[in-house]
Write an enzyme that holds these catalytic residues in place. Structure first.
Site, PDB file in Angstrom:
ATOM      1  N   GLU A  74       0.818  -1.217   0.000  1.00 16.42           N
ATOM      2  CA  GLU A  74       0.000   0.000   0.000  1.00 16.42           C
ATOM      3  C   GLU A  74       0.854   1.269   0.000  1.00 16.42           C
ATOM      4  O   GLU A  74       1.746   1.434   0.832  1.00 16.42           O
ATOM      5  CB  GLU A  74      -0.932  -0.006   1.219  1.00 16.42           C
ATOM      6  CG  GLU A  74      -1.751   1.257   1.404  1.00 16.42           C
ATOM      7  CD  GLU A  74      -2.708   1.512   0.261  1.00 16.42           C
ATOM      8  OE1 GLU A  74      -2.843   2.687  -0.130  1.00 16.42           O
ATOM      9  OE2 GLU A  74      -3.314   0.553  -0.238  1.00 16.42           O
TER      10      GLU A  74
ATOM     11  N   THR B 147      -6.264   2.587  -5.331  1.00 18.50           N
ATOM     12  CA  THR B 147      -5.959   1.167  -5.190  1.00 18.50           C
ATOM     13  C   THR B 147      -6.788   0.316  -6.142  1.00 18.50           C
ATOM     14  O   THR B 147      -6.277  -0.633  -6.745  1.00 18.50           O
ATOM     15  CB  THR B 147      -6.206   0.708  -3.742  1.00 18.50           C
ATOM     16  OG1 THR B 147      -5.296   1.390  -2.875  1.00 18.50           O
ATOM     17  CG2 THR B 147      -6.000  -0.787  -3.595  1.00 18.50           C
TER      18      THR B 147
ATOM     19  N   HIS C 218      -0.908   3.163   4.863  1.00 15.78           N
ATOM     20  CA  HIS C 218      -1.930   3.986   4.205  1.00 15.78           C
ATOM     21  C   HIS C 218      -1.982   5.348   4.886  1.00 15.78           C
ATOM     22  O   HIS C 218      -1.811   5.460   6.099  1.00 15.78           O
ATOM     23  CB  HIS C 218      -3.289   3.284   4.302  1.00 15.78           C
ATOM     24  CG  HIS C 218      -4.331   3.816   3.367  1.00 15.78           C
ATOM     25  ND1 HIS C 218      -4.828   5.103   3.441  1.00 15.78           N
ATOM     26  CD2 HIS C 218      -4.972   3.234   2.330  1.00 15.78           C
ATOM     27  CE1 HIS C 218      -5.732   5.273   2.497  1.00 15.78           C
ATOM     28  NE2 HIS C 218      -5.843   4.163   1.804  1.00 15.78           N
TER      29      HIS C 218
ATOM     30  N   ASP D 162       1.000   0.252  -5.215  1.00 18.53           N
ATOM     31  CA  ASP D 162      -0.191   0.551  -6.015  1.00 18.53           C
ATOM     32  C   ASP D 162      -0.247   1.984  -6.522  1.00 18.53           C
ATOM     33  O   ASP D 162      -0.716   2.241  -7.629  1.00 18.53           O
ATOM     34  CB  ASP D 162      -1.464   0.218  -5.237  1.00 18.53           C
ATOM     35  CG  ASP D 162      -1.581   0.975  -3.919  1.00 18.53           C
ATOM     36  OD1 ASP D 162      -0.539   1.415  -3.383  1.00 18.53           O
ATOM     37  OD2 ASP D 162      -2.708   1.120  -3.404  1.00 18.53           O
ATOM     38  N   HIS D 163       0.263   2.924  -5.713  1.00 19.24           N
ATOM     39  CA  HIS D 163       0.241   4.330  -6.124  1.00 19.24           C
ATOM     40  C   HIS D 163       1.135   5.120  -5.176  1.00 19.24           C
ATOM     41  O   HIS D 163       1.730   4.562  -4.252  1.00 19.24           O
ATOM     42  CB  HIS D 163      -1.188   4.897  -6.111  1.00 19.24           C
ATOM     43  CG  HIS D 163      -1.926   4.686  -4.819  1.00 19.24           C
ATOM     44  ND1 HIS D 163      -1.624   5.380  -3.663  1.00 19.24           N
ATOM     45  CD2 HIS D 163      -2.941   3.842  -4.482  1.00 19.24           C
ATOM     46  CE1 HIS D 163      -2.416   5.000  -2.685  1.00 19.24           C
ATOM     47  NE2 HIS D 163      -3.228   4.051  -3.147  1.00 19.24           N
TER      48      HIS D 163
END
Length: 712
Positions: free
Chosen positions: A260, A309, A426, A486-487
Site C-alpha cells: 500500500e 488502489t 496507508h 499501487d500508487h
C-alpha cells in the site's frame, strides 16, 4: 379511538409534514447507528450523519405541499413516506445479509437476489423491525378515523416553495461538510458506505440511479463492430515474450502482495534520525528487490487516477486502465464483463483463486467486482478478528492480517492465484502508539511525511514474517511472489516538503521531480531462478499482466490486453499516465511541459525530430487511453470471443461460508486434494511467527524462519 388526542399542529398540513419528516429522520438514524456499519470516526461525522436524512426527506415530502386538494395531498404525502420507509427498511434487510446497500442494478435484478436468499430471508427479520413499518398502517387509520384531521386549506405556493428551498439549502450545507471531511466524495465514490454516511440512503439511491443511467446509455449504444478497432490496436501493440523466459514459472502458485502507497524511493532508503543514526526503512523488501531470483523494475510507474488502489487492481489484473473520473470498480465493476487474471488462469491452467483483505468487502465495491474477475473466494474483514487494538480506519493491520490469512490459505487447492491487500502503510501514516511503535519518525513540518517511513517499516516486517511462513509451510518453492506499490504515498502537494529528505531543496523542486516520484516498485520473485536482477525497462501497471502470464507459460496474444511484456525486447517503453502525460527513457511530458530525463530541465525549443517524436508519443498515449475507455464504457468484452473463454456468471460465486466450502472441497477430493493442509496432514498455523517492533528490538534479531515439522 375518538378519545385519542393529538397535538393541534398535527391537524395542519405543515404539522403532518413535520411529523413524517421526523419519523423518517428517526428511522434513518436508527438504521445508521444500529444496523449499518458506517465507521463513524469523529464528532463532525456524527453531525453529518444526523443532518443528512433531513434534506432529502423534506425535499421529497414537499412535493405533496404543492397538491391543493386535501385528500390527494395527504395521499401523496403518505405515498412518498411509504416509499421512503420501504427503501430504508429494504436496505436494512439487505445489509444484514450482504453488508452492502441496494443499488439500482440490485433492484433490476431483485429476482436473483431473492432466489439467492431463499428460506434464509425470513431469518433476516427481527422482532423490532415492526418499528420501521407499523406506522404505515397506523397513520392512515388515524387519518381515516379523524384522530388526525385533514386540513382543507391548501398550503400557499410560496410556503411550499420555501420548504423545498430550505431542503436544498440543508443539502448544500450537508454536501459542503461532507466534501470537507471526505474530499472528492462524488467523483471518486470510494464506497457505498461513505455515500450513505455522508449523504443518506435517499441521496445515495438517486446518485446511483444517475450513474447507472449514464453507464447504461453508453453500454446500450455499443456493438460488436466497436471491437474491430480494439482488436487491431491490441494486435499491433502486442509484444512477443522473451523465449528464454517464457514459461519458467509454469504451474506455480501466484501470490500477489499489495504494498500500500509504497513508492520506489523507499527501496534502499535510510532515514537519518535526530541523533544522526541511519535506519534502513525496508531492509527485507530491499533484499528481495536485489535478489537474482527476482525480476525487479526500477522504472515502473503507477497509472492510477481517482480509483487509486482499485485502479491499480484493474490495471494489474486486466491490463486495462481505470476511468478518467471515479473508480471503475464502483461504477462498472458490478456490471461489466472482464477477462481478468484469476479467470484466465482458472480456464487456462486450472488455478484456484482467492483475494484477502482485512477491510469491508463493499469498499471499492470489491465483492461484486471480484465475482466478475473470477475470484473463487474473497476473504474480507468478516473472516478476520478485527478489533480496535489491531486495526485502523482502513482495516486490519498487516501483521495480524497475514497471520490470520494462513488458516484460509492453507486450504486452497494448488496451483492457486492469490492476492493479499495490506493496508497499514496507508495515509495518514499515523504513529503506532503500542508495542509496534519505535521506528524513528522523520522531522519535517508535515506529520504525514513524518509517519510514512515508520508505517513502511512495519509493512516490511509483516511481509518478511509472511515470507518466513511460506518457506516453513513448503509453499515458497512452488510459488511466484509478486510485490507491487499501487500508487504514490506522498502526494504531489507534499513533495516539496519531502525534497530535503531526498537530497533536494524545496526551491528547486519541479514538475519533473513530481513525475519521477510516480515510480512504484514491481518485482516478480521466483525461488530457484538465477537470471533475474534489476531491470531498467520503462513500464507501468498496464504491463504487469502480460509479463506475468508469459512467465507462467500462458499466451497473452489472444486476450484484449493493452500492456506489453516488460521482459520482451519488443517493449515500446512508453508509459502513459491516466492524465495523458507520459514518460519514456529519455523524456518526460508532465503538466504540459516536456523535460529531458538526463538533465531534468524543461525542453523549451525542441527541434523538428523531437517535435515529431513527441507528437507520435502523444498520439500513442491518447490511443491507448481511448481504447481502454471504449472497452470499459461500452463493456465491449461481452462481445469478444477470440480468447475462447467461457463467460462468467456472477451468480455462480458466493463469498459466504468460504471456509466451509474449502473444507468440503478437500473432503470431496480426498487423496487428490493439493492444498497444503491436505499434503501435510495438519494445519500450518503454528508455523507462523510474529512479533512486535518492541520484541524484535529487545531481542535484537530479525524475524526467523521456524523449521517445518513436515517437509513436502
Amino acid at each position: 379511538m375518538k378519545n385519542i388526542k393529538v397535538p393541534t399542529f398535527l391537524n395542519k398540513r405543515l404539522g403532518f409534514f413535520a411529523l413524517l419528516t421526523f419519523l423518517l429522520w428517526a428511522k434513518s438514524i436508527f438504521a445508521y447507528l444500529f444496523e449499518f456499519n458506517l465507521g463513524i470516526e469523529s464528532l463532525r461525522q456524527y453531525l453529518i450523519l444526523f443532518i443528512n436524512p433531513i434534506a432529502t426527506t423534506m425535499f421529497l415530502l414537499s412535493i405533496a405541499l404543492y397538491v391543493r386538494r386535501p385528500k390527494a395531498a395527504y395521499r401523496t404525502m403518505l405515498f412518498i413516506y411509504a416509499l421512503t420507509t420501504i427503501l430504508i427498511f429494504s436496505n436494512v434487510i439487505y445489509y444484514r445479509e450482504f453488508t452492502d446497500f441496494i443499488t439500482v442494478n440490485t433492484l433490476l435484478g431483485a429476482g436473483k437476489v431473492a432466489s439467492g436468499l431463499g428460506e434464509s430471508a425470513i431469518r433476516l427479520f427481527r422482532p423490532y423491525d415492526l418499528l420501521f413499518v407499523i406506522d404505515l398502517v397506523v397513520l392512515p387509520i388515524l387519518i381515516w378515523k379523524k384522530v388526525i384531521k385533514r386540513e382543507e386549506r391548501p398550503v400557499r405556493a410560496r410556503m411550499a416553495f420555501a420548504m423545498t428551498a430550505l431542503s436544498v439549502m440543508i443539502f448544500s450545507g450537508n454536501l459542503f461538510l461532507a466534501e470537507a471531511d471526505r474530499p472528492e466524495l462524488l467523483t471518486r465514490t470510494f464506497s457505498r458506505d461513505y455515500l450513505v454516511k455522508y449523504l443518506g440512503i435517499s441521496a445515495f439511491t438517486a446518485y446511483d440511479g444517475i450513474q447507472t443511467y449514464k453507464t447504461n446509455q453508453v453500454r446500450a449504444e455499443a456493438s460488436p463492430n466497436d471491437l474491430t478497432e480494439v482488436e487491431a490496436y491490441v494486435k499491433d501493440h502486442y509484444a512477443a515474450p522473451n523465449d528464454d523466459l517464457y514459461g519458467i514459472a509454469k504451474d506455480k502458485n501466484v501470490i500477489y502482495i499489495h504494498l500500500e502507497s509504497f513508492q520506489q524511493f523507499l527501496i534502499d532508503y535510510k532515514l537519518t534520525d535526530e541523533n544522526g543514526q541511519e535506519h534502513e526503512v525496508t531492509p527485507f523488501i530491499n533484499s528481495i528487490f536485489h535478489e537474482n531470483s527476482t525480476f525487479s523494475f526500477d522504472n515502473f510507474f503507477h497509472q492510477v487516477k481517482a480509483g487509486k488502489t482499485s485502479d491499480a487492481e484493474t490495471l494489474l489484473e486486466n491490463s486495462l486502465f481505470g476511468l478518467n473520473q471515479g473508480s471503475l470498480f464502483t461504477q462498472l465493476g458490478g456490471k461489466n464483463t472482464f477477462q481478468a487474471a484469476p479467470d484466465i488462469l482458472k480456464q487456462e491452467a486450472g488455478y484456484t483463486s482467492a483475494a484477502f483483505h482485512g477491510n469491508s468487502g463493499n469498499f471499492w465495491n470489491r465483492t461484486e467486482t471480484y465475482k466478475r474477475f473470477g475470484y473463487d473466494y474473497f476473504f474480507d474483514s468478516s473472516y478476520y478478528d478485527v478489533n480496535e487494538d489491531n486495526s485502523f480506519q482502513y482495516g486490519l493491520h498487516d501483521k495480524p492480517f497475514f497471520q490470520q490469512s494462513v488458516k484460509y490459505l492453507e486450504h486452497l487447492q494448488q496451483p492457486f492465484y492469490s492476492k493479499f491487500i495490506a493496508v497499514s502503510n496507508h495515509y495518514p501514516y499515523s504513529e503506532f502508539q503500542n508495542d509496534e511503535g519505535g521506528f524513528p519518525m522523520a522531522t519535517t513540518n508535515d506529520e504525514t511525511i513524518n509517519g510514512y517511513f515508520a508505517t513502511a517499516n512495519y509493512l516490511d516486517t509483516a511481509v518478511e514474517e509472511f515470507f518466513n511462513y511460506l518457506k516453513s509451510s513448503g509453499l515458497y518453492d512452488n510459488s511466484v511472489i509478486v510485490m507491487y506499490g499501487d500508487h504514490y504515498g506522498i502526494s504531489t502537494s507534499r513533495n516539496p516538503e519531502l525534497a530535503p529528505l531526498l537530497g533536494k531543496s524545496k526551491e528547486s523542486w519541479t514538475n519533473f521531480d513530481n513525475a519521477q516520484m510516480q515510480r512504484v516498485p514491481y518485482m516478480i520473485h521466483i525461488p530457484g531462478q538465477e537470471n533475474g536482477g534489476v531491470n531498467h525497462t520503462y513500464g507501468g501497471e498496464i504491463d504487469a499482466l502480460p509479463t506475468l502470464l508469459h512467465l507462467l507459460g500462458v499466451d497473452s496474444s489472444k486476450y484484449i490486453q493493452l500492456g506489453q511484456d516488460l521482459l520482451s525486447p519488443e517493449n515500446d517503453q512508453l508509459v502513459a499516465f491516466r492524465s495523458g502525460d507520459y514518460v519514456t527513457p529519455d523524456y518526460t511530458y508532465y503538466g504540459g511541459s516536456l523535460y529531458d530525463n538526463h538533465t531534468g530541465f524543461m525542453v523549451t525549443a525542441p527541434d523538428e525530430n523531437l517535435q515529431a517524436k513527441t507528437e507520435e508519443w502523444q498520439q500513442a498515449v491518447s490511443q491507448q487511453l481511448s481504447t481502454s475507455d471504449n472497452i470499459n464504457n461500452g463493456d465491449l468484452l461481452r462481445f469478444y470471443t477470440g480468447s475462447g473463454m467461457e463467460p462468467i456468471d456472477p451468480a455462480d460465486y458466493d463469498y459466504k461460508n468460504a471456509m466451509q466450502q474449502l473444507e468440503q472441497n478437500e473432503t470431496k477430493l480426498g487423496d487428490k486434494s493439493t492444498s497444503v493442509y491436505s499434503k501435510l496432514g495438519t494445519s500450518t498455523q503454528d508455523m507462523y511467527n510474529t512479533k512486535t517492533y518492541k520484541q524484535y528490538n529487545e531481542s535484537t534479531v530479525t524475524p526467523e524462519t521456524p523449521e517445518a515439522t513436515v517437509q513436502e
